[in-house]
Design a protein around this motif. Sequence first.
Motif, PDB file in Angstrom:
ATOM      1  N   LEU A 140       0.845  -1.211   0.000  1.00  0.00           N
ATOM      2  CA  LEU A 140       0.000   0.000   0.000  1.00  0.00           C
ATOM      3  C   LEU A 140       0.875   1.254   0.000  1.00  0.00           C
ATOM      4  CD1 LEU A 140      -2.736  -1.007   2.620  1.00  0.00           C
ATOM      5  CD2 LEU A 140      -3.025  -0.836   0.130  1.00  0.00           C
ATOM      6  N   LEU A 141       2.062   1.128   0.600  1.00  0.00           N
ATOM      7  CA  LEU A 141       2.932   2.308   0.725  1.00  0.00           C
ATOM      8  C   LEU A 141       3.835   2.483  -0.485  1.00  0.00           C
ATOM      9  CD1 LEU A 141       4.002   1.853   4.485  1.00  0.00           C
ATOM     10  CD2 LEU A 141       2.253   3.388   3.553  1.00  0.00           C
ATOM     11  N   ILE A 142       4.433   1.363  -0.931  1.00  0.00           N
ATOM     12  CA  ILE A 142       5.380   1.467  -2.052  1.00  0.00           C
ATOM     13  C   ILE A 142       4.836   0.678  -3.240  1.00  0.00           C
ATOM     14  CG2 ILE A 142       7.761   1.076  -2.821  1.00  0.00           C
ATOM     15  CD1 ILE A 142       8.601   1.025   0.111  1.00  0.00           C
ATOM     16  N   ASN A 143       4.356   1.433  -4.225  1.00  0.00           N
ATOM     17  CA  ASN A 143       3.854   0.779  -5.445  1.00  0.00           C
ATOM     18  C   ASN A 143       3.975   1.773  -6.591  1.00  0.00           C
ATOM     19  OD1 ASN A 143       1.472   2.553  -5.497  1.00  0.00           O
ATOM     20  ND2 ASN A 143       0.979   1.487  -3.582  1.00  0.00           N
ATOM     21  N   HIS A 144       3.655   1.300  -7.808  1.00  0.00           N
ATOM     22  CA  HIS A 144       3.773   2.203  -8.971  1.00  0.00           C
ATOM     23  C   HIS A 144       2.502   2.996  -9.202  1.00  0.00           C
ATOM     24  CE1 HIS A 144       7.672   0.916 -10.176  1.00  0.00           C
ATOM     25  NE2 HIS A 144       7.330  -0.338 -10.228  1.00  0.00           N
ATOM     26  N   GLU A 145       1.379   2.403  -8.714  1.00  0.00           N
ATOM     27  CA  GLU A 145       0.085   3.057  -8.999  1.00  0.00           C
ATOM     28  C   GLU A 145      -0.896   2.566  -7.949  1.00  0.00           C
ATOM     29  OE1 GLU A 145      -1.401   1.624 -12.675  1.00  0.00           O
ATOM     30  OE2 GLU A 145      -2.934   3.163 -12.913  1.00  0.00           O
ATOM     31  N   PHE A 146      -1.660   3.450  -7.380  1.00  0.00           N
ATOM     32  CA  PHE A 146      -2.551   3.022  -6.278  1.00  0.00           C
ATOM     33  C   PHE A 146      -3.881   2.530  -6.840  1.00  0.00           C
ATOM     34  CE2 PHE A 146      -2.778   2.661  -1.830  1.00  0.00           C
ATOM     35  CZ  PHE A 146      -4.121   2.772  -1.475  1.00  0.00           C
ATOM     36  N   THR A 147      -3.783   1.399  -7.563  1.00  0.00           N
ATOM     37  CA  THR A 147      -5.030   0.768  -8.053  1.00  0.00           C
ATOM     38  C   THR A 147      -5.053  -0.656  -7.507  1.00  0.00           C
ATOM     39  OG1 THR A 147      -3.899  -0.132  -9.976  1.00  0.00           O
ATOM     40  CG2 THR A 147      -4.912   2.068 -10.212  1.00  0.00           C
ATOM     41  N   VAL A 148      -6.218  -1.272  -7.526  1.00  0.00           N
ATOM     42  CA  VAL A 148      -6.348  -2.620  -6.953  1.00  0.00           C
ATOM     43  C   VAL A 148      -5.383  -3.585  -7.634  1.00  0.00           C
ATOM     44  CG1 VAL A 148      -7.876  -4.614  -6.710  1.00  0.00           C
ATOM     45  CG2 VAL A 148      -8.740  -2.298  -6.253  1.00  0.00           C
ATOM     46  N   LEU A 149      -5.414  -3.597  -8.971  1.00  0.00           N
ATOM     47  CA  LEU A 149      -4.555  -4.555  -9.709  1.00  0.00           C
ATOM     48  C   LEU A 149      -3.080  -4.321  -9.400  1.00  0.00           C
ATOM     49  CD1 LEU A 149      -5.974  -5.037 -13.327  1.00  0.00           C
ATOM     50  CD2 LEU A 149      -5.611  -6.758 -11.552  1.00  0.00           C
ATOM     51  N   GLU A 150      -2.684  -3.044  -9.393  1.00  0.00           N
ATOM     52  CA  GLU A 150      -1.256  -2.737  -9.200  1.00  0.00           C
ATOM     53  C   GLU A 150      -0.821  -3.038  -7.764  1.00  0.00           C
ATOM     54  OE1 GLU A 150       0.647  -2.068 -11.682  1.00  0.00           O
ATOM     55  OE2 GLU A 150       2.452  -1.948 -10.436  1.00  0.00           O
ATOM     56  N   VAL A 151      -1.674  -2.713  -6.793  1.00  0.00           N
ATOM     57  CA  VAL A 151      -1.325  -2.990  -5.385  1.00  0.00           C
ATOM     58  C   VAL A 151      -1.290  -4.498  -5.152  1.00  0.00           C
ATOM     59  CG1 VAL A 151      -2.149  -2.813  -3.001  1.00  0.00           C
ATOM     60  CG2 VAL A 151      -2.163  -0.800  -4.474  1.00  0.00           C
ATOM     61  N   MET A 152      -2.229  -5.226  -5.748  1.00  0.00           N
ATOM     62  CA  MET A 152      -2.236  -6.694  -5.606  1.00  0.00           C
ATOM     63  C   MET A 152      -0.987  -7.308  -6.263  1.00  0.00           C
ATOM     64  SD  MET A 152      -4.685  -8.071  -3.860  1.00  0.00           S
ATOM     65  CE  MET A 152      -4.114  -6.880  -2.680  1.00  0.00           C
ATOM     66  N   TRP A 153      -0.604  -6.764  -7.422  1.00  0.00           N
ATOM     67  CA  TRP A 153       0.601  -7.279  -8.096  1.00  0.00           C
ATOM     68  C   TRP A 153       1.827  -7.012  -7.218  1.00  0.00           C
ATOM     69  CZ3 TRP A 153       5.132  -4.909  -9.805  1.00  0.00           C
ATOM     70  CH2 TRP A 153       5.953  -5.684 -10.634  1.00  0.00           C
ATOM     71  N   THR A 154       1.894  -5.804  -6.665  1.00  0.00           N
ATOM     72  CA  THR A 154       3.036  -5.425  -5.813  1.00  0.00           C
ATOM     73  C   THR A 154       3.066  -6.288  -4.558  1.00  0.00           C
ATOM     74  OG1 THR A 154       2.702  -3.170  -6.610  1.00  0.00           O
ATOM     75  CG2 THR A 154       4.181  -3.450  -4.736  1.00  0.00           C
ATOM     76  N   PHE A 155       1.874  -6.521  -3.989  1.00  0.00           N
ATOM     77  CA  PHE A 155       1.774  -7.399  -2.801  1.00  0.00           C
ATOM     78  C   PHE A 155       2.317  -8.788  -3.139  1.00  0.00           C
ATOM     79  CE2 PHE A 155       0.311  -9.461   0.908  1.00  0.00           C
ATOM     80  CZ  PHE A 155      -0.478 -10.543   0.577  1.00  0.00           C
ATOM     81  N   SER A 156       1.970  -9.297  -4.337  1.00  0.00           N
ATOM     82  CA  SER A 156       2.415 -10.651  -4.696  1.00  0.00           C
ATOM     83  C   SER A 156       3.932 -10.680  -4.886  1.00  0.00           C
ATOM     84  CB  SER A 156       1.730 -11.114  -5.978  1.00  0.00           C
ATOM     85  OG  SER A 156       2.411 -10.646  -7.118  1.00  0.00           O
ATOM     86  N   ILE A 157       4.497  -9.584  -5.370  1.00  0.00           N
ATOM     87  CA  ILE A 157       5.955  -9.523  -5.549  1.00  0.00           C
ATOM     88  C   ILE A 157       6.656  -9.546  -4.185  1.00  0.00           C
ATOM     89  CG2 ILE A 157       7.855  -8.010  -6.272  1.00  0.00           C
ATOM     90  CD1 ILE A 157       6.620  -9.315  -8.649  1.00  0.00           C
ATOM     91  N   TYR A 158       6.151  -8.732  -3.253  1.00  0.00           N
ATOM     92  CA  TYR A 158       6.752  -8.693  -1.905  1.00  0.00           C
ATOM     93  C   TYR A 158       6.560 -10.042  -1.207  1.00  0.00           C
ATOM     94  CZ  TYR A 158       6.825  -3.569  -2.403  1.00  0.00           C
ATOM     95  OH  TYR A 158       7.052  -2.275  -2.840  1.00  0.00           O
TER      96      TYR A 158
END
Lengths: 10, 212
Positions: free
Chosen positions: B107-125
């Motif tokens: 939620l804090l560090i991502n490229h774009e604050f959208t559901v898909l992008e935050v979920m993708w970033t969450f999966s990477i972390y």
Amino acid sequence: DLEKYYKDEL
Amino acid sequence: MNIFRLVGDLSHLLAIIILLLKIWKTRSCAGISGKSQILFAVVYTTRYLDLLTTYVSAYNTVMKFVFIVASYATVYLMYVKFRATYDHNHDTFRIEFLLVPCFILSLLINHEFTVLEVMWTFSIYLESVAILPQLFLVSKTGEAESITSHYLFALGSYRALYLLNWVYRYMAEDHYELIAIVSGVVQTVLYCDFFYLYITKVLKGKKLQLPA
């Protein structure tokens, strides 16, 4: 676009 | 696509197949962390949400399906079909200590604050730490079957190869993606002591024994 953030990767 | 990413994906696929075969053939999931397998199922689910909306290539779509189906099949085999062989006494890593921080970080560090992008970033972390319960289980039991160490070697190699893929892409396409790269470095570093034990012991036919 897809390549920008490696979205073309698995 | 480049050779590093292709070999990386095949190594990843090999790891998943080795694990499924080990559980199915031996009808046992002894020595395998169900918690890590749950985390992997979460990783693929949150990363491949765009499976039905974005078409990249047949290869991309097929592999995403295979990873999702195989990860849920593994969780099913471990917690339902062969649950009597599940080592819940040793598989005690608190995965909420991985899920919550990764979710907050996404939620804090991502490229774009959208559901898909935050979920993708969450999966990477999450993927970068998803193997911790498995490594924790191996350290608690002090050993691993050779088939399990082959699984871990293939799984660890996949992200190491992806690091080479990102170096290649930086040189060829002149751009890079820090979230994936930093997470990939963390993920690969976590395997380092296992890689050392695998190369110095398992490849010499010895059993993977962790120094007590």
